[in-house]
Scaffold this motif. Structure first.
Motif, PDB file in Angstrom:
ATOM      1  N   VAL A 158      29.072 -13.309   8.922  1.00 47.32           N
ATOM      2  CA  VAL A 158      29.937 -13.430  10.087  1.00 47.32           C
ATOM      3  C   VAL A 158      29.109 -13.983  11.247  1.00 47.32           C
ATOM      4  CG1 VAL A 158      31.380 -11.544   9.269  1.00 47.32           C
ATOM      5  CG2 VAL A 158      29.519 -11.053  10.860  1.00 47.32           C
ATOM      6  N   ASN A 159      29.716 -14.166  12.388  1.00 47.91           N
ATOM      7  CA  ASN A 159      29.010 -14.773  13.524  1.00 47.91           C
ATOM      8  C   ASN A 159      28.227 -13.773  14.354  1.00 47.91           C
ATOM      9  OD1 ASN A 159      29.867 -17.414  13.022  1.00 47.91           O
ATOM     10  ND2 ASN A 159      31.803 -17.093  14.105  1.00 47.91           N
ATOM     11  N   ALA A 160      28.578 -12.504  14.273  1.00 50.18           N
ATOM     12  CA  ALA A 160      27.952 -11.501  15.135  1.00 50.18           C
ATOM     13  C   ALA A 160      26.559 -11.129  14.645  1.00 50.18           C
ATOM     14  CB  ALA A 160      28.827 -10.253  15.207  1.00 50.18           C
ATOM     15  N   LEU A 161      25.715 -10.757  15.605  1.00 47.05           N
ATOM     16  CA  LEU A 161      24.339 -10.361  15.301  1.00 47.05           C
ATOM     17  C   LEU A 161      24.036  -9.000  15.901  1.00 47.05           C
ATOM     18  CD1 LEU A 161      24.128 -13.713  16.263  1.00 47.05           C
ATOM     19  CD2 LEU A 161      22.037 -13.323  14.953  1.00 47.05           C
ATOM     20  N   ASP A 165      17.317 -12.381  19.944  1.00 50.38           N
ATOM     21  CA  ASP A 165      15.904 -12.106  19.736  1.00 50.38           C
ATOM     22  C   ASP A 165      15.576 -12.588  18.319  1.00 50.38           C
ATOM     23  OD1 ASP A 165      13.425 -11.047  19.073  1.00 50.38           O
ATOM     24  OD2 ASP A 165      13.769  -9.156  20.127  1.00 50.38           O
ATOM     25  N   ASN A 166      14.913 -13.724  18.210  1.00 44.92           N
ATOM     26  CA  ASN A 166      14.697 -14.338  16.896  1.00 44.92           C
ATOM     27  C   ASN A 166      13.919 -13.443  15.930  1.00 44.92           C
ATOM     28  OD1 ASN A 166      16.055 -16.784  17.397  1.00 44.92           O
ATOM     29  ND2 ASN A 166      14.283 -17.563  18.537  1.00 44.92           N
ATOM     30  N   LYS A 167      13.127 -12.521  16.456  1.00 44.03           N
ATOM     31  CA  LYS A 167      12.346 -11.645  15.590  1.00 44.03           C
ATOM     32  C   LYS A 167      13.178 -10.486  15.039  1.00 44.03           C
ATOM     33  CE  LYS A 167       7.820 -12.513  17.718  1.00 44.03           C
ATOM     34  NZ  LYS A 167       6.671 -11.896  18.433  1.00 44.03           N
ATOM     35  N   ASN A 168      14.069  -9.948  15.882  1.00 45.26           N
ATOM     36  CA  ASN A 168      14.762  -8.716  15.506  1.00 45.26           C
ATOM     37  C   ASN A 168      16.252  -8.875  15.237  1.00 45.26           C
ATOM     38  OD1 ASN A 168      12.437  -7.002  15.809  1.00 45.26           O
ATOM     39  ND2 ASN A 168      12.649  -7.268  18.021  1.00 45.26           N
ATOM     40  N   SER A 169      16.861  -9.951  15.724  1.00 42.60           N
ATOM     41  CA  SER A 169      18.303 -10.102  15.562  1.00 42.60           C
ATOM     42  C   SER A 169      18.659 -10.318  14.096  1.00 42.60           C
ATOM     43  CB  SER A 169      18.811 -11.277  16.401  1.00 42.60           C
ATOM     44  OG  SER A 169      18.616 -11.020  17.770  1.00 42.60           O
ATOM     45  N   LYS A 170      19.751  -9.671  13.677  1.00 39.69           N
ATOM     46  CA  LYS A 170      20.167  -9.734  12.280  1.00 39.69           C
ATOM     47  C   LYS A 170      21.620 -10.163  12.196  1.00 39.69           C
ATOM     48  CE  LYS A 170      21.559  -6.740   8.472  1.00 39.69           C
ATOM     49  NZ  LYS A 170      21.870  -5.353   8.101  1.00 39.69           N
ATOM     50  N   GLN A 171      21.900 -11.184  11.398  1.00 38.33           N
ATOM     51  CA  GLN A 171      23.270 -11.631  11.221  1.00 38.33           C
ATOM     52  C   GLN A 171      24.010 -10.679  10.290  1.00 38.33           C
ATOM     53  OE1 GLN A 171      23.667 -15.665   9.799  1.00 38.33           O
ATOM     54  NE2 GLN A 171      25.804 -15.802  10.464  1.00 38.33           N
ATOM     55  N   LEU A 172      25.206 -10.294  10.706  1.00 32.94           N
ATOM     56  CA  LEU A 172      25.997  -9.348   9.936  1.00 32.94           C
ATOM     57  C   LEU A 172      26.745 -10.032   8.795  1.00 32.94           C
ATOM     58  CD1 LEU A 172      27.596  -7.333  12.878  1.00 32.94           C
ATOM     59  CD2 LEU A 172      25.830  -6.515  11.328  1.00 32.94           C
ATOM     60  N   THR A 173      27.183  -9.218   7.844  1.00 34.53           N
ATOM     61  CA  THR A 173      28.063  -9.672   6.769  1.00 34.53           C
ATOM     62  C   THR A 173      29.366  -8.878   6.842  1.00 34.53           C
ATOM     63  OG1 THR A 173      27.283  -8.041   5.173  1.00 34.53           O
ATOM     64  CG2 THR A 173      26.076 -10.153   5.284  1.00 34.53           C
ATOM     65  N   VAL A 174      30.343  -9.302   6.075  1.00 34.44           N
ATOM     66  CA  VAL A 174      31.598  -8.561   6.006  1.00 34.44           C
ATOM     67  C   VAL A 174      31.346  -7.135   5.523  1.00 34.44           C
ATOM     68  CG1 VAL A 174      33.850  -8.423   4.865  1.00 34.44           C
ATOM     69  CG2 VAL A 174      32.983 -10.637   5.670  1.00 34.44           C
ATOM     70  N   LEU A 175      30.430  -6.956   4.589  1.00 38.75           N
ATOM     71  CA  LEU A 175      30.107  -5.619   4.102  1.00 38.75           C
ATOM     72  C   LEU A 175      29.615  -4.718   5.228  1.00 38.75           C
ATOM     73  CD1 LEU A 175      29.789  -3.554   1.852  1.00 38.75           C
ATOM     74  CD2 LEU A 175      27.534  -4.532   1.346  1.00 38.75           C
ATOM     75  N   ASP A 176      28.821  -5.268   6.151  1.00 37.47           N
ATOM     76  CA  ASP A 176      28.357  -4.474   7.289  1.00 37.47           C
ATOM     77  C   ASP A 176      29.541  -3.931   8.096  1.00 37.47           C
ATOM     78  OD1 ASP A 176      25.544  -4.742   6.893  1.00 37.47           O
ATOM     79  OD2 ASP A 176      25.661  -6.787   7.678  1.00 37.47           O
ATOM     80  N   TYR A 177      30.543  -4.755   8.286  1.00 37.00           N
ATOM     81  CA  TYR A 177      31.734  -4.292   8.996  1.00 37.00           C
ATOM     82  C   TYR A 177      32.465  -3.204   8.195  1.00 37.00           C
ATOM     83  CZ  TYR A 177      31.738  -7.860  12.709  1.00 37.00           C
ATOM     84  OH  TYR A 177      31.454  -8.617  13.820  1.00 37.00           O
ATOM     85  N   LEU A 178      32.534  -3.374   6.882  1.00 37.21           N
ATOM     86  CA  LEU A 178      33.239  -2.381   6.074  1.00 37.21           C
ATOM     87  C   LEU A 178      32.484  -1.051   6.005  1.00 37.21           C
ATOM     88  CD1 LEU A 178      34.798  -4.467   3.161  1.00 37.21           C
ATOM     89  CD2 LEU A 178      35.740  -3.879   5.398  1.00 37.21           C
ATOM     90  N   GLN A 179      31.186  -1.092   6.251  1.00 35.89           N
ATOM     91  CA  GLN A 179      30.441   0.171   6.371  1.00 35.89           C
ATOM     92  C   GLN A 179      30.959   0.966   7.574  1.00 35.89           C
ATOM     93  OE1 GLN A 179      28.503   1.059   4.079  1.00 35.89           O
ATOM     94  NE2 GLN A 179      27.175  -0.565   3.317  1.00 35.89           N
ATOM     95  N   ILE A 180      31.340   0.250   8.637  1.00 30.91           N
ATOM     96  CA  ILE A 180      31.919   0.918   9.807  1.00 30.91           C
ATOM     97  C   ILE A 180      33.284   1.488   9.460  1.00 30.91           C
ATOM     98  CG2 ILE A 180      32.830   0.506  12.144  1.00 30.91           C
ATOM     99  CD1 ILE A 180      30.524  -1.558  12.441  1.00 30.91           C
ATOM    100  N   LEU A 181      34.050   0.724   8.687  1.00 31.04           N
ATOM    101  CA  LEU A 181      35.340   1.241   8.202  1.00 31.04           C
ATOM    102  C   LEU A 181      35.135   2.558   7.460  1.00 31.04           C
ATOM    103  CD1 LEU A 181      38.390   1.003   7.399  1.00 31.04           C
ATOM    104  CD2 LEU A 181      37.627  -0.364   5.454  1.00 31.04           C
ATOM    105  N   LYS A 182      34.143   2.627   6.569  1.00 30.84           N
ATOM    106  CA  LYS A 182      33.862   3.866   5.832  1.00 30.84           C
ATOM    107  C   LYS A 182      33.572   5.023   6.792  1.00 30.84           C
ATOM    108  CE  LYS A 182      30.397   2.912   3.153  1.00 30.84           C
ATOM    109  NZ  LYS A 182      29.366   3.072   2.088  1.00 30.84           N
ATOM    110  N   GLU A 183      32.735   4.751   7.759  1.00 30.26           N
ATOM    111  CA  GLU A 183      32.359   5.805   8.710  1.00 30.26           C
ATOM    112  C   GLU A 183      33.581   6.301   9.473  1.00 30.26           C
ATOM    113  OE1 GLU A 183      31.158   5.908  13.174  1.00 30.26           O
ATOM    114  OE2 GLU A 183      29.957   4.441  12.067  1.00 30.26           O
ATOM    115  N   GLU A 184      34.403   5.364   9.958  1.00 33.57           N
ATOM    116  CA  GLU A 184      35.560   5.753  10.766  1.00 33.57           C
ATOM    117  C   GLU A 184      36.641   6.435   9.939  1.00 33.57           C
ATOM    118  OE1 GLU A 184      35.003   2.298  14.207  1.00 33.57           O
ATOM    119  OE2 GLU A 184      36.613   2.099  12.719  1.00 33.57           O
TER     120      GLU A 184
END
Length: 510
Positions: free
Chosen positions: A126-129, A75-94
């Motif tokens: 990263v490649n994920a959105l 969705d070109n309006k709402n899709s957001k490309q992730l960064t490595v930091l976004d993944y590490l935020q999940i690490l913090k949560e877990e």
């Protein structure tokens, strides 16, 4: 032994030199699909858990954080490309440290480290959105079990690579039975992680775009051990990928499980192993030399096509994305960053080929996994390989029972004649057929199927008074008195002392 194994798997973390890597330099070329990503937390209400960082000792239902990568519609309006930091935020949560300030993140977790190189990774895209929908279709799924106490995102580059090639990948963190902490690689820890994997096997049924007939498990380190026991419990798994899984290093933990049965391990299996541990480290760290060559599970498997690779430029930590990017290098044995990244890329490509062969039945991939590395254009100093092909399992009662079930227990006599012509050693025991016939006959809606089983049993054992008695009882239960009487009489002819048949005939003819 447990302590020795754990030492063997963590000595790679020695802080001697920090490497310079990047996702761009790993250079995993994406496949044809855009990659979507979702992360959420659900609960397993069958188990209780304490979140230690809440400091209240309160029991809650077991939280299951779920990360999922999938072929996506952007969705070109709402899709957001992730960064490595976004993944590490999940690490913090877990890790139950979600309130930790980002500026402390790299110092807080031992697998990271606050260096200029590691800080540079945080902004890498990263490649994920986020905010994308599943692409319509039916995609095979990979359920991932992380390494010891690791995050669901520990291998995110590999997950994105597989999703871009038409796979769904789902993962949850490795955590202890009662709290975040595992006991030390015990059988209890393994069973706990196996239950988490089984939870994800249920979770995937929430997604309509997953093909539930094409499921693989994949695990790194301790996750490989947990997956091995899961395969012995679950017949719906089609393939198993192990990223230097400790089922190779700690077989006794596997054997202690009540579910342990190598004959149930009968699916294609690939194990990617680390390089040989140098003699210097074996000696100084008191690690058994057999870790370099012993692989008891591989040697024990009889009914699985098994592939064993050794990556000569990878030590244990670098079978995961986080390890490649962030882990400190051990100068005693680690290769250069360029070699580590090249080998991680090669590992990812081999994983894709194995999955394409086993889940997608692609001919080129099947040829790839059967070839020696040099035939696939890979230098022998990078990868070595062994293959062990499955033995032909003797066709038995359970195999025939599955065939019968698949055709609704119809035309069983022709099925039996055809099957026994192909498998001459097949023996269907009278008692097994009798029990199956009884269970079906007294199951609502399956009376006819039960009678068919009895007719097959009498075809094989025509002089069995007991089978005629059971068949008569099935007819009686179905209010078919004529056939009940006829078969009770046949039973009595073969065994005049069958008091059950005498009594039933008396009731039916009064």
């Amino acid at each position: 032994m447990r302590t020795i194994i754990l030492v063997a798997l963590v000595f790679f973390q020695v802080c001697l030199a920090n490497g310079q890597t990047s996702l761009k330099e790993i250079n995993l070329k994406s496949g044809a699909y855009n990659v979507g990503f979702k992360h959420y937390t659900t609960i397993d209400s069958t188990r209780l858990y304490i979140i230690e960082n809440d400091f209240n000792n309160q029991l809650v239902y077991r939280p299951i954080p779920v990360s999922i990568w999938y072929p996506a519609v952007i969705d070109n309006k709402n899709s957001k490309q992730l960064t490595v930091l976004d993944y590490l935020q999940i690490l913090k949560e877990e890790e139950e440290s979600k309130n930790l300030p980002n500026e402390l993140l790299l110092d807080w977790f031992p697998e990271l480290g606050d260096t200029p190189q590691n800080r540079a990774h945080l902004s890498e895209k990263v490649n994920a959105l986020l905010n994308t929908n599943f692409l319509e279709g039916k995609f095979p799924v990979i359920v991932y079990a992380p390494s010891y106490q690791a995050s669901s995102i520990e291998n995110f580059a590999l997950f994105e690579y597989l999703a871009s090639n038409g796979y769904v990948v789902i993962s949850s963190p490795s955590r202890g039975t009662d709290t975040r902490w595992l006991e030390g690689g015990t059988t209890k820890d393994m069973e706990t992680q196996s239950r988490d994997v089984e939870f994800l096997l249920k979770e995937i049924h929430k997604y309509e775009y997953i093909d539930f007939d094409r499921i693989a498990l994949m695990g790194f380190s301790f996750g490989g051990l947990s997956n091995a026991i899961t395969v012995m419990k679950n017949k719906k798994i089609s393939a198993l990928v192990s990223l230097d899984g400790t089922e190779r290093y700690n077989y006794p933990v596997l054997e202690k499980s009540p579910y342990f049965n190598v004959d149930r391990f009968n699916i294609p299996y690939v194990h990617f192993a680390q390089k040989d541990i140098p003699v210097e480290i074996l000696t100084s760290d008191k690690i058994p030399a057999e870790l370099n060559y012993k692989f008891q599970l591989y040697d024990s498997l009889n009914y699985s096509d098994t592939y064993s690779y050794k990556f000569h430029d990878l030590t244990h930590s670098y079978f995961g994305t986080v390890g490649v990017l962030f882990s400190y290098r051990d100068k005693r044995q680690d290769k250069s960053d360029d070699k580590i990244m090249a080998s991680y890329k090669l590992l990812s490509q081999h994983t894709l080929q194995f999955l394409n062969a086993t889940l997608k039945n692609e001919e080129s991939a099947k040829e790839f996994i059967e070839n020696s590395p040099d035939k696939n254009g890979i230098l022998k100093n990078l990868v070595s390989k062994k293959i062990k092909k499955s033995l032909t399992k003797e066709f038995d009662y359970n195999d025939f029972k599955n065939l019968a079930l698949n055709q609704g227990h119809r035309d069983l006599i022709p099925l039996y004649e055809k099957t026994v012509a192909k498998h001459s050693t097949l023996k269907l025991e009278e008692g097994m057929l009798n029990n199956l016939g009884i269970r079906l006959s007294f199951n609502a809606g399956k009376m006819e199927q039960g009678i068919n089983v009895f007719l097959l049993a009498l075809h094989i054992y025509p002089k069995s008074a007991n089978l005629y008695d059971s068949l008569a009882l099935a007819y009686l239960y179905n209010q078919d008195h004529k056939n009940a009487i006829a078969n009770f009489k046949k039973s009595l002819k073969l065994n005049p002392e069958n008091q059950h048949a005498i009594d039933k005939l008396k009731q039916l003819t009064e």
